[in-house]
Design a protein around this motif. Structure first.
Motif, short mmCIF file in Angstrom:
data_model
loop_
_atom_site.label_atom_id
_atom_site.label_comp_id
_atom_site.label_asym_id
_atom_site.label_seq_id
_atom_site.Cartn_x
_atom_site.Cartn_y
_atom_site.Cartn_z
N ASN A 159 94.86 15.25 47.27
CA ASN A 159 94.49 14.15 48.16
C ASN A 159 95.44 13.95 49.33
O ASN A 159 95.26 13.05 50.12
CB ASN A 159 94.36 12.85 47.35
CG ASN A 159 95.66 12.51 46.66
OD1 ASN A 159 96.54 13.36 46.55
ND2 ASN A 159 95.78 11.29 46.21
N ARG A 160 96.50 14.78 49.38
CA ARG A 160 97.45 14.59 50.48
C ARG A 160 97.99 15.94 50.94
O ARG A 160 98.06 16.89 50.16
CB ARG A 160 98.66 13.77 50.03
CG ARG A 160 98.36 12.39 49.52
CD ARG A 160 99.58 11.50 49.65
NE ARG A 160 99.90 11.22 51.05
CZ ARG A 160 99.18 10.41 51.83
NH1 ARG A 160 98.10 9.85 51.38
NH2 ARG A 160 99.56 10.20 53.06
N GLY A 213 96.26 12.06 54.52
CA GLY A 213 95.31 12.05 53.42
C GLY A 213 94.26 13.12 53.65
O GLY A 213 94.09 13.65 54.74
N ASN A 256 90.75 9.69 51.75
CA ASN A 256 92.03 9.04 51.99
C ASN A 256 92.43 9.42 53.42
O ASN A 256 92.75 10.56 53.69
CB ASN A 256 93.04 9.58 50.97
CG ASN A 256 94.43 9.01 51.20
OD1 ASN A 256 94.70 8.35 52.20
ND2 ASN A 256 95.32 9.29 50.26
N SER A 292 94.81 7.93 55.28
CA SER A 292 96.09 7.40 55.75
C SER A 292 96.91 8.52 56.41
O SER A 292 96.77 9.69 56.09
CB SER A 292 96.87 6.81 54.58
OG SER A 292 97.22 7.84 53.69
#
Lengths: 337, 806
Positions: free
Chosen positions: B332-333, B379, B385, B387
């Motif tokens: 997710n990142r 993200g 996500n 961010s």
């Protein structure tokens, strides 16, 4: 093909890092570690005698690595008479409990009352210590003649605004200590400040009890570069300890004296403040006092950072490690609103 | 400045007047390499049968005034080139341009053998404490990983020490690695390091000459305490197109040079080098870290144009970067940490010859060094996500400078150089930009500091008698920021007396000031090292050096011998205070470093100033011609420091105090096609600070403690403390190493090629790189076993490379 082979050897050279480590021996022998500070204002002479430990080898961590040496012969001399200082266990107050009573701890050191051996300004004292299995050590120091006169010490107060630990806005006093340098000589000073907050509260049985909260600030100052000027100690913010009006009730008296005096939970007891004051000590010290304590202080502050520049230990103990130093101090007391 | 100029004009016209009574002729011109048209600096020009001569300047120009009534013969000679003899029959002033053909050591075909400036006879120059290394020798000496490095070759010279294993940092006569002025075509280079100091930024293929001055600094140099390393880029072949290149283990390089126009008035040179370990490495990087990489590259470029015989223009530039990325891709990142740094320099130079006695050069100079680190954390769209977090931190130094130099040769006794220089420095110690999807962009930076450093100088090499040479000079330097201003005169003097049998006795004195300081928390040349200006608290560093020496030439054996003794006093040198801490990139990451650099205590609070003494003697026997070339160097030296705030004010040995330092370099032409070479180095171990014991102690607070008992207020006494003894009292193991290489040259149909196989650290010596404590804990017994480990980094390391030229 050759290129591939060379690449392989290149990788091998880099991956075989383990073989690139060689253990090295450091020559070591046990030495005595001594601390002794002498002042005409003291009532008790204390000499601490412990030992060094090697940095390499099999180590059991803990205070046992540095035991007090109880069977040393410690001789203090003022040039005319000599006295052997005995190794004694003393019950000495080390802090207050929540009720304002002394908490005693047992402390074993070489102790001598100054009644039997007064410390006089201007005199030179020497110390000789011998102990089985250690090289004998010796040192000496002179007690500074001059002292910063009380009238030359002043403290200014300022009320600052900030927040407490919970983020609530508070205002708190800040103390700034100034004193006049002893003229025309190289001087070293030790400034100690003790902030006391006293109050009373009713315990569960409605008895009135005293509560004392205290905190300290210390600093070592050399007059180099500011000879004959007014020297300034760093501001002492009385911030974190301002909001002590309530604390955990009996049964959960977390700790008495320390800054985090209030325990968690229990019934919060309300303290009625009776007085707040700061005791300020300015000691004119010898060079050894300054060098030794600033070094210890720097090591403490750089603690744990592997990239900190090494801090050397100052020692004036011949054949050993540690310090014997003299100081001469004055004291003023300042009330805090 | 105006005064200096007026003084100069007065002085020079006086001299001209006095000597104008005599019959004399002035011969001037330039010396070039035949086949390429490359201007040759340092060529010795002398009148046969007379003890009279000169040297070409950095631009190949010479001027010689002779009193004579009969014809004379001029001899032009330079190591690596065939001598050229010119008979002057008409007794009038004239311009004589000369070409020197390179001497062929290996192959039949004419080989570009541009050499560094050097005099045929060392015993006949006023200059001392100077070494030059022919660029060709640099190419023949075995090198770490096969990468030829100018600075590493200089480290093999007496009086010059290396820092740690494999590092290009150099320490000259007790000075720090930050006290060397590295100039590439008049532009200072601030961070000479690639790959954390293992390689220097100077690409030997693009260089024409390398010259190191360790002492007896002529007045034209200033700005650093300990040395000047002047490098000149090749101008580019004016006659024909030429391509040279090489493929090595970790990098490849290519140089292209040739004429631009058909009239041979202009030429260009472009040179590039790039590492490519990243390319094969990419195959082994796990998918999670895809995108992680590290590489560096250099680009050198130069063009020049001859407008006519009296005007010549040069444009040259260098650009180099190191770039590293560590990528971490999670579900997710994605996190990317980047690191890149590099120098850029640019120089425009205009040579103008006013007349046969006056030569001038005007340079406009730019130089910058920038370090950047960044983190990007974003993200993944897959997990919606979105961010985003971005941090970028940079620090830099940037210079714009101008310089005007004159070479004036009024008569056979005087050779005068004078000029002015001004540099506008801009220091940006740290700038931080943080962008966050939930926050606005935050910018924080320490104040940019602008400073102007300037210097004016005049020096005269005066020859009152044929066997006495005096170089007397004065440099006036100044440094100004908006808070401080410093001005300092710097007198310089060198004297050389030539005795019979090619022997000379020399002496020199030089005073130097350094207005900028390098904050380095490692000493190994990390990109985070930061240049800062002098302030009111951190004063300019200063040195004074005296040196005495003997120089002897043995022309029949092709040997030169020098023996020098020096004493150098340094003041206001800086060091970190005991206990000072700093963020490092490796421990605290870019964020920690950025935060600490922006918010920190000013650097002035972390450093302390002191003094140093360096003295010793250096012995060098050098052979620059013949089948066997090379040198043997030995240095016996001492370096002591004294800082009020270090070691309790007592003197101590500097880290790089090296009692013995020796190097042997041999290059042997076994057959025309095979060159063998080897180097052996030895150096006393570094003086380092290690704890030898631990103890326990509290600290004493003035006053009576809370319990009202004065005698026992020791605090914190259960803390374990290290005892280091005195600063730098431990000696690391001595360093020694043997490297060897063999080169096979072959001339093919259209090109020539060289295979080289080399071995670094042939006898596999484990040299100390750093020391650290290791501990292993036995949970069962509760016993910790601590050892002191000496870490080495390079054992035997073979390398090979392939070079070509057509």
């Amino acid at each position: 093909m050759k290129k591939i082979l060379t690449y392989i050897s290149f990788i091998l050279a880099f991956s075989s890092c383990k073989s690139l480590v060689t253990d090295i021996d450091i020559p070591y022998s046990d030495r005595l570690v001594v601390q002794c500070f002498l002042s005409p204002q003291d009532t008790l002479i204390e000499v601490s005698v412990t030992q060094t430990a090697p940095v390499i080898g099999d180590i059991v961590e803990g205070a046992e690595r540095y035991p007090n040496i109880p069977n040393a012969t410690v001789v203090l001399s003022d040039g005319q008479k000599s006295v052997t200082i005995p190794y004694l266990s003393k019950q000495l107050p080390s802090s207050y409990d929540a009720d304002g009573e002394y908490v005693y701890t047992t402390r074993a050191r070489y102790y001598l009352s100054t009644k039997n051996f007064p410390i006089i300004t201007g005199k030179t004292y020497s110390l000789r210590i011998s102990a089985p299995n250690f090289p004998s050590v010796q040192s000496s120091c002179s007690i500074p003649v001059k002292v910063v006169a009380e009238k030359n010490i002043s403290a200014t107060q300022e009320i600052l605004a900030g927040t407490d630990r919970r983020g609530n806005p508070i205002s708190y006093p800040s103390i700034g200590v100034k004193f006049v340098d002893i003229p025309n000589e190289e001087s070293f000073y030790s400034v100690g400040q003790f902030f006391y907050q006293k109050g009373t509260y009713k315990d569960a049985s409605s008895n009135t009890k005293l509560r004392i909260n205290w905190t300290t600030k210390y600093e070592y100052i050399a007059d180099k570069g500011q000879e004959n000027q007014t020297l300034l100690a760093q501001a002492f913010d009385l911030k974190s300890y301002n909001n002590w009006g309530t604390f955990g009730g009996t049964g959960n008296n977390g700790g008495g004296g320390g800054p985090n005096g209030g325990g968690q939970g229990g019934n919060n007891l309300s303290v009625t403040p009776t007085e707040k004051y700061v005791e300020i000590y300015v000691a004119n010290t010898d060079k050894a006092y300054y060098y030794y304590n600033t070094a210890i202080d720097k090591i403490r502050k750089a603690n744990g950072n592997p990239f900190a520049e090494p801090v050397l230990t100052y020692s004036n103990i011949e054949n050993g490690l540690g310090v014997m130093a003299g100081y001469n101090q004055s004291r003023i007391v300042v009330k805090v609103p | 400045m105006k005064k200096t100029l007026l003084l100069f004009i007065f002085f020079s016209s006086l001299i001209t007047h006095i000597f104008s009574q005599n019959t004399k002729i002035t011969i001037s011109g330039s010396v070039k390499e035949s086949g390429s048209g490359e201007l040759l600096p340092g060529v010795s020009v002398y009148v046969q049968g007379q003890k009279m001569g000169t040297q070409t300047n950095n631009y190949g120009f010479y001027s010689l005034t002779v009193n004579t009534n009969e014809k004379i013969t001029l001899v032009f000679s330079f190591v690596g080139y065939l001598q050229n003899v010119k008979e002057i029959t008409s007794l009038k002033s004239q311009t004589i341009n000369i070409e020197l053909p390179p001497e062929n050591r290996q192959l039949d075909e004419v080989k570009v053998l541009a050499s560094s400036p050097q005099q045929q006879k060392l015993s006949e120059t006023a200059q001392m404490s100077q070494v030059s290394i022919p660029v060709q020798q640099i190419k023949e000496i075995p090198a770490f990983m096969g990468e030829k490095d100018v600075l590493k070759v200089l480290q093999l010279m007496p009086g010059v020490q290396k820092g740690s294993e494999g590092n290009v940092g150099i320490y000259v006569r007790g000075g720090g690695a930050d006290q060397n002025l590295l100039i590439l075509d008049d532009a200072p280079v601030y961070n000479a390091y690639h790959l954390f100091g293992f390689f220097s930024v100077f690409n030997g293929d693009a260089l024409k000459s390398v010259e190191l001055t360790k002492g007896g600094f002529p007045a034209r140099y200033g700005g650093r305490l300990s040395s000047v390393i002047e490098m000149q880029m090749k101008d580019g072949n004016k006659e024909k197109m030429q391509v040279e290149g090489g493929i090595g283990l970790i990098a490849s390089r290519l140089v292209v040079q040739g004429p631009i126009s058909k009239n041979h008035r202009s030429s260009f040179l472009v040179s590039g080098r790039r590492t490519y370990v990243d390319i094969p490495a990419a195959l082994f990087i796990p998918t999670q870290n895809a995108g992680s990489t590290y590489y560096f590259y250099d680009l050198n470029a130069k063009v020049n144009y001859d407008f006519n015989n009296t005007n010549r223009l040069f444009l040259s530039g260098y650009f180099g970067r190191d770039k590293g990325v560590i990528a971490d891709v999670q579900l997710n990142r994605t996190n990317n940490a980047g690191l890149n740094w590099g120098n850029a320099t640019g120089t425009m130079r205009w040579n103008h010859i006013f007349n046969e006695k006056l030569f001038s050069n005007v340079s406009l100079i730019h130089s910058s060094y920038q370090f950047e680190t960044s983190i990007e954390n974003k993200g993944s769209i897959l997990t919606s996500n979105t961010s985003l977090y971005n941090l970028s931190y940079s620090s830099s130094i940037r210079d714009f400078g101008a310089k005007v130099d004159f070479d004036f040769y009024p008569n056979s006794q005087h050779s005068i150089k004078f000029g002015v220089q001004a540099t506008a420095h801009r220091f940006t110690p740290s700038a931080l930009v943080v962008a966050d999807s939930s926050l606005n962009t935050i910018r924080e930076s320490t104040d940019i500091i602008d400073a102007v450093e300037s210097g004016a100088y005049m020096e005269d090499t005066y020859r009152p008698f044929s066997n006495l040479r005096i170089n007397l000079g004065l440099r006036f330097t100044s440094f100004t920021t908006n808070t401080v201003s410093y001005q300092n005169p710097e007198p310089r003097l060198s004297v050389a007396l030539t005795l019979p049998n090619n022997l000379a006795v020399k002496a020199s004195y030089a005073k130097m000031n350094q207005y900028i300081h390098l904050l380095s928390n490692s000493g190994v040349g990390l990109p985070t090292d930061l240049w800062v200006p002098s302030t009111s608290l951190v004063k300019p560093e200063r040195s004074q050096q005296v040196a005495f020496g003997l120089a002897k030439d043995l022309p029949e054996k092709g040997l030169t011998l020098t023996l020098e003794g020096y004493y150098k006093k340094m003041d206001n040198i800086i060091a970190y205070k005991e206990g000072s801490t700093f963020a490092t990139l490796s421990i605290d990451g870019p964020q920690g470093l950025a935060r600490s650099q922006v918010n920190v205590i000013p650097f002035e609070d972390k450093v302390t100033a002191g003094q140093g003494w360096a003295y010793g003697s250096e012995f060098l026997v050098q052979k620059k011609a013949g089948r066997l070339t090379g040198w043997v160097g030995y240095t016996l030296s001492w370096i002591r420091h004294q800082f009020d705030e270090l070691n309790f004010g007592k003197e101590f040995w500097a880290k790089y105090d090296r009692r013995h330092d020796a190097s042997i370099v041999g290059i042997y032409q076994l057959k025309p096609r095979i060159t063998l070479s080897a180097t052996w180095v030895y150096g006393t171990g570094n003086a380092i600070t290690l704890p030898d014991a631990t103890y326990r102690s509290g600290y004493k607070i003035a006053g009576v403690d809370q319990a009202g008992v004065a005698a026992i207020n020791y605090r914190g006494e259960f803390r374990e403390l290290p005892d280091y003894g005195e600063r730098n009292s431990y000696r690391a193991a001595p360093y020694h190493r043997l490297d060897a290489s063999i080169q096979f040259h072959k001339k093919m149909k259209r090109h020539e090629r060289t295979w080289e196989f080399s071995v670094y650290n042939l006898y596999n010596r484990r040299n100390p790189y750093f020391y650290d404590f290791k501990s292993t804990n036995n949970a069962a017994t509760g016993i910790t076993t601590k050892t002191l480990a000496q870490y080495s980094i390079f054992t035997l390391l073979p390398a090979f490379s392939y070079s070509f030229k057509f």
